[in-house]
Design a protein around this motif. Structure first.
Motif, PDB file in Angstrom:
ATOM      1  N   HIS A   9       0.874  -1.184   0.000  1.00  0.00           N
ATOM      2  CA  HIS A   9       0.000   0.000   0.000  1.00  0.00           C
ATOM      3  C   HIS A   9       0.911   1.235   0.000  1.00  0.00           C
ATOM      4  O   HIS A   9       1.650   1.468   0.965  1.00  0.00           O
ATOM      5  CB  HIS A   9      -0.886  -0.053   1.240  1.00  0.00           C
ATOM      6  CG  HIS A   9      -2.019   0.909   1.257  1.00  0.00           C
ATOM      7  ND1 HIS A   9      -2.645   1.361   0.118  1.00  0.00           N
ATOM      8  CD2 HIS A   9      -2.665   1.529   2.319  1.00  0.00           C
ATOM      9  CE1 HIS A   9      -3.621   2.194   0.459  1.00  0.00           C
ATOM     10  NE2 HIS A   9      -3.651   2.314   1.778  1.00  0.00           N
ATOM     11  N   ARG A 187      -4.411   0.160 -10.951  1.00  0.00           N
ATOM     12  CA  ARG A 187      -5.476   0.876 -10.242  1.00  0.00           C
ATOM     13  C   ARG A 187      -6.759   0.064 -10.043  1.00  0.00           C
ATOM     14  O   ARG A 187      -7.720   0.567  -9.482  1.00  0.00           O
ATOM     15  CB  ARG A 187      -5.810   2.181 -10.986  1.00  0.00           C
ATOM     16  CG  ARG A 187      -4.626   3.128 -11.084  1.00  0.00           C
ATOM     17  CD  ARG A 187      -4.996   4.466 -11.692  1.00  0.00           C
ATOM     18  NE  ARG A 187      -3.843   5.340 -11.759  1.00  0.00           N
ATOM     19  CZ  ARG A 187      -3.004   5.421 -12.781  1.00  0.00           C
ATOM     20  NH1 ARG A 187      -3.215   4.676 -13.863  1.00  0.00           N
ATOM     21  NH2 ARG A 187      -1.973   6.231 -12.750  1.00  0.00           N
ATOM     22  N   ASP A 188      -6.791  -1.180 -10.541  1.00  0.00           N
ATOM     23  CA  ASP A 188      -7.998  -1.983 -10.358  1.00  0.00           C
ATOM     24  C   ASP A 188      -7.636  -3.457 -10.188  1.00  0.00           C
ATOM     25  O   ASP A 188      -6.515  -3.884 -10.493  1.00  0.00           O
ATOM     26  CB  ASP A 188      -8.970  -1.793 -11.532  1.00  0.00           C
ATOM     27  CG  ASP A 188      -8.340  -2.087 -12.879  1.00  0.00           C
ATOM     28  OD1 ASP A 188      -7.927  -3.245 -13.107  1.00  0.00           O
ATOM     29  OD2 ASP A 188      -8.235  -1.163 -13.713  1.00  0.00           O
ATOM     30  N   ALA A 205       0.829  -0.314  -5.203  1.00  0.00           N
ATOM     31  CA  ALA A 205      -0.332   0.461  -5.654  1.00  0.00           C
ATOM     32  C   ALA A 205      -0.749   1.485  -4.615  1.00  0.00           C
ATOM     33  O   ALA A 205      -0.649   1.233  -3.410  1.00  0.00           O
ATOM     34  CB  ALA A 205      -1.502  -0.472  -5.957  1.00  0.00           C
ATOM     35  N   SER A 206      -1.242   2.606  -5.092  1.00  0.00           N
ATOM     36  CA  SER A 206      -1.860   3.599  -4.205  1.00  0.00           C
ATOM     37  C   SER A 206      -3.378   3.425  -4.203  1.00  0.00           C
ATOM     38  O   SER A 206      -4.064   3.983  -3.342  1.00  0.00           O
ATOM     39  CB  SER A 206      -1.477   5.017  -4.643  1.00  0.00           C
ATOM     40  OG  SER A 206      -1.829   5.233  -5.994  1.00  0.00           O
ATOM     41  N   SER A 207      -3.892   2.654  -5.177  1.00  0.00           N
ATOM     42  CA  SER A 207      -5.334   2.371  -5.255  1.00  0.00           C
ATOM     43  C   SER A 207      -5.676   1.032  -4.604  1.00  0.00           C
ATOM     44  O   SER A 207      -6.609   0.341  -5.015  1.00  0.00           O
ATOM     45  CB  SER A 207      -5.776   2.361  -6.728  1.00  0.00           C
ATOM     46  OG  SER A 207      -5.503   3.589  -7.355  1.00  0.00           O
ATOM     47  N   SER A 208      -4.915   0.688  -3.582  1.00  0.00           N
ATOM     48  CA  SER A 208      -5.027  -0.638  -2.963  1.00  0.00           C
ATOM     49  C   SER A 208      -6.410  -0.941  -2.408  1.00  0.00           C
ATOM     50  O   SER A 208      -6.924  -2.050  -2.563  1.00  0.00           O
ATOM     51  CB  SER A 208      -4.007  -0.757  -1.825  1.00  0.00           C
ATOM     52  OG  SER A 208      -2.777  -0.185  -2.183  1.00  0.00           O
ATOM     53  N   LYS A 210      -9.304   0.259  -3.317  1.00  0.00           N
ATOM     54  CA  LYS A 210     -10.207   0.000  -4.445  1.00  0.00           C
ATOM     55  C   LYS A 210      -9.986  -1.401  -5.013  1.00  0.00           C
ATOM     56  O   LYS A 210     -10.944  -2.112  -5.336  1.00  0.00           O
ATOM     57  CB  LYS A 210     -10.001   1.043  -5.546  1.00  0.00           C
ATOM     58  CG  LYS A 210     -10.907   0.833  -6.756  1.00  0.00           C
ATOM     59  CD  LYS A 210     -10.647   1.875  -7.834  1.00  0.00           C
ATOM     60  CE  LYS A 210     -11.586   1.716  -9.031  1.00  0.00           C
ATOM     61  NZ  LYS A 210     -11.446   0.408  -9.694  1.00  0.00           N
ATOM     62  N   ASP A 214     -12.860  -4.118  -5.094  1.00  0.00           N
ATOM     63  CA  ASP A 214     -13.269  -4.709  -6.390  1.00  0.00           C
ATOM     64  C   ASP A 214     -13.256  -6.220  -6.332  1.00  0.00           C
ATOM     65  O   ASP A 214     -14.067  -6.895  -6.976  1.00  0.00           O
ATOM     66  CB  ASP A 214     -12.321  -4.258  -7.510  1.00  0.00           C
ATOM     67  CG  ASP A 214     -12.556  -2.807  -7.939  1.00  0.00           C
ATOM     68  OD1 ASP A 214     -13.566  -2.216  -7.523  1.00  0.00           O
ATOM     69  OD2 ASP A 214     -11.710  -2.278  -8.699  1.00  0.00           O
TER      70      ASP A 214
END
Length: 217
Positions: A9, A187-188, A205-208, A210, A214
């Motif tokens: 993260h 990001r996904d 990832a910085s979009s962890s 999310k 998902d």
């Protein structure tokens, strides 16, 4: 698959505040991410917040350009370990690689590996978006020869990040002798899974949050 256990993260923005790092660490505990990845300045803070968790602390060395000397990177590594880092994500000397000064590239990595030995894992960021295919192969081999634990694709600060093609290429070079971290632009959940299927052992990832959310929809 518990996707959270693949994820570092990440928050490496230069304007990240203490509050943002505290939030990152608390999210890491909540979702059980493998690690947080932060700048060296915040390692002590993260160590304090994460002291009663199993979340590891990764920090960056020679970041994001890789242009400082091996001795400076080694000092940075030493201080980061002292502050509580479990993993070191170091940037190779990209200019030296471009100049075909392969001994310098290898020595650079070895300086950090020596400081980390027995204390921290070393991930070598080769910055794939700036390299030719031959340079990517060379960078992987030099990282392996220098005794690093991981090859990592990208800083996320120099354009295009990880691609499935690059993960496959790295895997074809290092096999099971090293692990692979895919980072930059993930990001996904779907993209993260593609990276893992191609051979990645870790996702930066910085979009962890999310990505995890998902995965359970």
């Amino acid at each position: 698959m518990d996707i959270a256990r693949f994820i570092d993260h990440t928050l490496l923005k230069p304007d990240a505040t203490e509050e943002m790092i505290e939030n990152l660490c608390n999210e890491a505990k909540k979702y059980n991410f493998y690690a947080v990845c932060i700048n060296p300045y915040y390692v002590k803070l993260a160590k304090n917040i994460l002291r009663n968790s199993n979340v590891k602390i990764a920090t960056v060395i020679g970041f994001p350009l890789g242009a400082n000397t091996g001795k400076i990177k080694a000092l940075e590594a030493e201080e980061s370990i002292k502050d509580g880092a479990d993993e070191l994500d170091m940037v190779i000397n990209i200019a030296a690689l471009k100049n075909k000064d392969y001994d310098k590239v290898k020595e650079d990595i070895e300086e950090v590996v020596k400081k980390a030995k027995g204390n921290a894992l070393v991930k070598v960021i080769i910055e794939t978006c700036l390299l030719t295919e031959d340079e990517k192969v060379r960078a992987c081999n030099l990282s392996l020869e220098a005794g690093a634990n991981f090859v990592k694709t990208s800083t996320g600060f120099n354009g295009k990040g990880a691609t499935v093609e690059d993960i496959r290429l790295i895997k074809s070079v290092v096999g099971d002798k090293m692990k692979i971290k895919a980072s930059g632009g993930i990001r996904d959940y779907e993209t993260a899974i593609k990276m893992i299927e191609a051979g990645a052992n870790r996702i930066g990832a910085s979009s962890s949050v999310k990505i995890v959310q998902d995965s359970i929809k």
